[in-house]
Scaffold this motif. Structure first.
Motif, PDB file in Angstrom:
ATOM      1  N   THR A   1       0.840  -1.196   0.000  1.00  0.00           N
ATOM      2  CA  THR A   1       0.000   0.000   0.000  1.00  0.00           C
ATOM      3  C   THR A   1       0.872   1.241   0.000  1.00  0.00           C
ATOM      4  O   THR A   1       1.853   1.324   0.757  1.00  0.00           O
ATOM      5  CB  THR A   1      -0.915   0.034   1.241  1.00  0.00           C
ATOM      6  OG1 THR A   1      -1.752  -1.119   1.251  1.00  0.00           O
ATOM      7  CG2 THR A   1      -1.799   1.273   1.228  1.00  0.00           C
TER       8      THR A   1
ATOM      9  N   TYR B   1       1.482  -0.875 -14.336  1.00  0.00           N
ATOM     10  CA  TYR B   1       1.219  -1.868 -13.304  1.00  0.00           C
ATOM     11  C   TYR B   1       1.319  -3.295 -13.830  1.00  0.00           C
ATOM     12  O   TYR B   1       1.077  -3.591 -14.997  1.00  0.00           O
ATOM     13  CB  TYR B   1      -0.182  -1.666 -12.717  1.00  0.00           C
ATOM     14  CG  TYR B   1      -1.295  -1.879 -13.727  1.00  0.00           C
ATOM     15  CD1 TYR B   1      -1.981  -3.083 -13.788  1.00  0.00           C
ATOM     16  CD2 TYR B   1      -1.632  -0.891 -14.639  1.00  0.00           C
ATOM     17  CE1 TYR B   1      -2.978  -3.298 -14.718  1.00  0.00           C
ATOM     18  CE2 TYR B   1      -2.627  -1.091 -15.564  1.00  0.00           C
ATOM     19  CZ  TYR B   1      -3.299  -2.291 -15.613  1.00  0.00           C
ATOM     20  OH  TYR B   1      -4.275  -2.491 -16.547  1.00  0.00           O
TER      21      TYR B   1
ATOM     22  N   TYR C   1      -2.444  -6.961  -9.310  1.00  0.00           N
ATOM     23  CA  TYR C   1      -3.763  -6.380  -9.079  1.00  0.00           C
ATOM     24  C   TYR C   1      -3.589  -5.011  -8.420  1.00  0.00           C
ATOM     25  O   TYR C   1      -2.937  -4.898  -7.379  1.00  0.00           O
ATOM     26  CB  TYR C   1      -4.605  -7.299  -8.194  1.00  0.00           C
ATOM     27  CG  TYR C   1      -4.918  -8.622  -8.848  1.00  0.00           C
ATOM     28  CD1 TYR C   1      -6.095  -8.783  -9.582  1.00  0.00           C
ATOM     29  CD2 TYR C   1      -4.035  -9.699  -8.755  1.00  0.00           C
ATOM     30  CE1 TYR C   1      -6.389  -9.989 -10.197  1.00  0.00           C
ATOM     31  CE2 TYR C   1      -4.321 -10.914  -9.370  1.00  0.00           C
ATOM     32  CZ  TYR C   1      -5.501 -11.056 -10.094  1.00  0.00           C
ATOM     33  OH  TYR C   1      -5.788 -12.248 -10.709  1.00  0.00           O
ATOM     34  N   THR C   2      -4.191  -3.984  -9.017  1.00  0.00           N
ATOM     35  CA  THR C   2      -3.948  -2.616  -8.565  1.00  0.00           C
ATOM     36  C   THR C   2      -5.246  -1.828  -8.492  1.00  0.00           C
ATOM     37  O   THR C   2      -6.061  -1.874  -9.413  1.00  0.00           O
ATOM     38  CB  THR C   2      -2.974  -1.899  -9.528  1.00  0.00           C
ATOM     39  OG1 THR C   2      -1.811  -2.712  -9.720  1.00  0.00           O
ATOM     40  CG2 THR C   2      -2.553  -0.559  -8.959  1.00  0.00           C
ATOM     41  N   THR C   3      -5.423  -1.075  -7.391  1.00  0.00           N
ATOM     42  CA  THR C   3      -6.563  -0.175  -7.199  1.00  0.00           C
ATOM     43  C   THR C   3      -6.025   1.183  -6.771  1.00  0.00           C
ATOM     44  O   THR C   3      -5.123   1.257  -5.943  1.00  0.00           O
ATOM     45  CB  THR C   3      -7.519  -0.707  -6.121  1.00  0.00           C
ATOM     46  OG1 THR C   3      -7.969  -2.018  -6.488  1.00  0.00           O
ATOM     47  CG2 THR C   3      -8.729   0.197  -5.953  1.00  0.00           C
TER      48      THR C   3
ATOM     49  N   GLU D   1     -10.073  -2.141  -9.238  1.00  0.00           N
ATOM     50  CA  GLU D   1      -9.008  -3.147  -9.314  1.00  0.00           C
ATOM     51  C   GLU D   1      -8.779  -3.620 -10.749  1.00  0.00           C
ATOM     52  O   GLU D   1      -9.683  -4.067 -11.426  1.00  0.00           O
ATOM     53  CB  GLU D   1      -9.341  -4.351  -8.438  1.00  0.00           C
ATOM     54  CG  GLU D   1      -8.190  -5.368  -8.392  1.00  0.00           C
ATOM     55  CD  GLU D   1      -8.460  -6.517  -7.451  1.00  0.00           C
ATOM     56  OE1 GLU D   1      -7.883  -6.520  -6.348  1.00  0.00           O
ATOM     57  OE2 GLU D   1      -9.252  -7.399  -7.828  1.00  0.00           O
TER      58      GLU D   1
ATOM     59  N   ILE E   1      -2.881   3.730  -3.016  1.00  0.00           N
ATOM     60  CA  ILE E   1      -2.659   2.742  -4.072  1.00  0.00           C
ATOM     61  C   ILE E   1      -2.540   1.382  -3.408  1.00  0.00           C
ATOM     62  O   ILE E   1      -1.644   1.170  -2.572  1.00  0.00           O
ATOM     63  CB  ILE E   1      -1.378   3.048  -4.866  1.00  0.00           C
ATOM     64  CG1 ILE E   1      -1.420   4.479  -5.423  1.00  0.00           C
ATOM     65  CG2 ILE E   1      -1.182   2.036  -5.987  1.00  0.00           C
ATOM     66  CD1 ILE E   1      -0.075   4.972  -5.911  1.00  0.00           C
ATOM     67  N   ASP E   2      -3.454   0.479  -3.720  1.00  0.00           N
ATOM     68  CA  ASP E   2      -3.384  -0.898  -3.215  1.00  0.00           C
ATOM     69  C   ASP E   2      -2.850  -1.786  -4.330  1.00  0.00           C
ATOM     70  O   ASP E   2      -3.421  -1.833  -5.425  1.00  0.00           O
ATOM     71  CB  ASP E   2      -4.772  -1.378  -2.787  1.00  0.00           C
ATOM     72  CG  ASP E   2      -5.292  -0.626  -1.585  1.00  0.00           C
ATOM     73  OD1 ASP E   2      -4.654  -0.730  -0.519  1.00  0.00           O
ATOM     74  OD2 ASP E   2      -6.315   0.074  -1.709  1.00  0.00           O
ATOM     75  N   TRP E   3      -1.791  -2.508  -4.019  1.00  0.00           N
ATOM     76  CA  TRP E   3      -1.096  -3.287  -5.052  1.00  0.00           C
ATOM     77  C   TRP E   3      -0.812  -4.697  -4.539  1.00  0.00           C
ATOM     78  O   TRP E   3      -0.265  -4.866  -3.453  1.00  0.00           O
ATOM     79  CB  TRP E   3       0.210  -2.584  -5.428  1.00  0.00           C
ATOM     80  CG  TRP E   3       1.065  -3.298  -6.425  1.00  0.00           C
ATOM     81  CD1 TRP E   3       0.660  -3.944  -7.550  1.00  0.00           C
ATOM     82  CD2 TRP E   3       2.498  -3.415  -6.383  1.00  0.00           C
ATOM     83  NE1 TRP E   3       1.745  -4.454  -8.226  1.00  0.00           N
ATOM     84  CE2 TRP E   3       2.885  -4.144  -7.531  1.00  0.00           C
ATOM     85  CE3 TRP E   3       3.480  -2.970  -5.502  1.00  0.00           C
ATOM     86  CZ2 TRP E   3       4.223  -4.439  -7.815  1.00  0.00           C
ATOM     87  CZ3 TRP E   3       4.814  -3.253  -5.781  1.00  0.00           C
ATOM     88  CH2 TRP E   3       5.168  -3.982  -6.931  1.00  0.00           C
TER      89      TRP E   3
ATOM     90  N   ILE F   1       5.241  -1.420 -10.680  1.00  0.00           N
ATOM     91  CA  ILE F   1       4.168  -0.450 -10.520  1.00  0.00           C
ATOM     92  C   ILE F   1       4.765   0.954 -10.601  1.00  0.00           C
ATOM     93  O   ILE F   1       5.929   1.179 -10.247  1.00  0.00           O
ATOM     94  CB  ILE F   1       3.414  -0.642  -9.189  1.00  0.00           C
ATOM     95  CG1 ILE F   1       2.127   0.173  -9.191  1.00  0.00           C
ATOM     96  CG2 ILE F   1       4.292  -0.280  -7.999  1.00  0.00           C
ATOM     97  CD1 ILE F   1       1.170  -0.176  -8.067  1.00  0.00           C
TER      98      ILE F   1
END
Length: 455
Positions: free
Chosen positions: A248, A267, A270-272, A283, A310-312, A321
């Protein structure tokens, strides 16, 4: 027809040339030098056809006229305006001149970065540029970097809904839209970590097992391997197990001015992305086996600290990323039709007119050559998967299609048909493919063809 510009703008052309290649095709060249270098084109094939045209001169305007087209060249500035024979404007350079040059030297070779800007009506649409992975179809007001990359195919050609196309004759990296490079977040915004300290975001790395690693991140730029060893990703923490981890990056950003900010997310995994409490990038997982790019725009207010997160979830022990952004661009400038080339000997591009898009594409094929039509069998279904590990597996897959009466014309042998660790070899691993000829004969006997993907 070559014209010396009377009052060149700063960094503008000294010479501009119009070359008639067809009733609806005109080649435009420009240079800041006193002569054209005219490198041999790698984009278009030589044209030997003679085309009749007229030349008119009045005050500071020179006009080249064909049966279907007029090209006006303003001698004072070098700007070019294209009209159909009825006088309707098809394409017009930026008023006052839209050609700009900047000297560049790379490894002893000299050339120019150039920029070409055209006006563009509000209801114009642009299509083309090749094959990209950013979910964009109409490039009006958009930005795209043009370079070749696995799953990314760049073609410096656009078709407009206004009855024309433009083909750029340049082989370096190009940009359509904004000519600038995306900047690191800290170069655009003031960044604050999750505790409010300025200068960075907070990066939290949670491994599958063990204690999390927390550190300050001055930039979110982890987009490539470090040369020459190519053993680690740039800027990521060393000796951290990314497989199965969750990462994160969070804090806030403060914009220096109010406006629409354009971001690019690079990226894998999985990325949000959440900005201002709103999920601006739901995502996403890379749509190809290589890292992908996704562009989005967020409106920000000057002086307001806007939360960002950023959640990765990396998709392996090596993953990538990055998040960068542009400064605010004047919407009127962003809406223009503009190109930038990193390095060329001179500026060369082709204007192609057409009553519809099909005719514009026909003009493109006239310039670049006509591709051969594939044989009829190649127009059917091709079956390809990550790979077939043995000849038996491949033959059985084809048999399954025939037994289920599913049409198929070609089956593809992808990677790793060679011996283990023999990358680059084109010899089959005889333990898994003991008789390649018999395998191919079996495929032919079932009325299909085989293709090998070369690595």
């Amino acid at each position: 027809v070559t014209v010396k510009i009377n009052y060149p703008v700063e960094n503008g052309p000294t010479l501009v040339r119009l070359e008639v290649l067809g009733d609806k095709i005109i080649h435009v060249s420009a240079t800041p030098e006193n002569r054209f270098r005219d490198p041999e084109s790698l984009v278009v094939i030589p044209r030997r056809e003679k085309v009749e045209f007229l030349i008119h001169e009045e005050s500071d305007r020179l006009t080249v006229e064909t049966q279907y087209l007029r090209a006006h060249l303003i001698v004072r500035t070098g700007e070019v305006i294209f009209e159909d024979i009825q006088g309707n404007v098809l394409l017009k350079e930026q008023s006052g001149g839209g050609k700009y040059f900047e000297p560049i030297e790379v490894e002893g070779t000299k050339g120019y970065s150039f920029r070409q800007i055209f006006e563009s009506p509000e209801d114009e649409a642009f299509y083309g540029l090749g094959q990209h992975q950013s979910d964009e179809f109409n490039y009006k007001g958009k930005n795209e970097e043009l370079f070749q990359y696995n799953t990314k195919v760049s073609v410096p050609f656009i078709v407009s809904n206004k009855g024309y196309g433009v083909l750029m004759d340049s082989y370096s990296m190009m940009r359509f839209g904004n000519p600038e490079e995306y900047k690191q977040l800290g170069e655009v915004f003031t960044m604050y970590d999750k505790n409010g300290k300025s200068g960075a975001l907070t990066g939290t790395y949670k491994p599958m097992r063990g204690e999390p690693l927390v550190r300050s991140e001055e930039k979110i730029y982890f987009e490539h391997l470090v040369a020459p060893e190519m053993a680690k990703v740039v800027n990521l923490p060393e000796n951290f197990q990314f497989y199965g981890s969750e990462v994160t990056y969070e804090g806030s950003i403060e914009a220096p001015q109010t406006g629409d900010y354009q971001f690019i997310l690079y990226y894998a995994g999985y990325t949000t992305v959440t900005i201002g409490g709103e999920v601006v990038v739901p995502e996403r997982w890379r749509t190809a086996w290589n890292p992908n790019a996704y562009k989005f725009t967020v409106h920000l207010e000057k002086g307001t600290r806007t939360p960002i997160k950023i959640d990765w979830k990396p998709d392996g022990s090596v993953s990538y990323i990055g998040l960068r952004a542009y400064d605010v661009v004047d919407p009127a400038q962003q809406a223009k039709h503009q190109w930038w080339s990193e390095m060329s000997k001179q500026m060369d591009w082709y204007f192609i007119a057409g009553d519809d898009m099909d005719e514009v594409i026909s003009g493109y094929r006239t310039l670049t050559g006509k591709a051969q039509i594939m044989p009829k069998w190649a127009m059917g279904y091709w079956q390809s998967r990550e790979r077939y590990k043995t000849s038996t597996e491949m033959i059985d897959a084809l048999k399954g299609f025939r037994q289920r009466e599913i049409p198929i014309d070609n089956i593809v042998m992808d990677w790793s048909h060679w011996e283990e660790d023999a990358w680059g070899s084109h010899e089959f691993d005889r333990a898994r493919f003991p008789d390649p000829k018999a395998m191919v004969d079996s495929i032919h006997d079932m009325g299909a063809r085989m293709m090998i993907s070369v690595w």
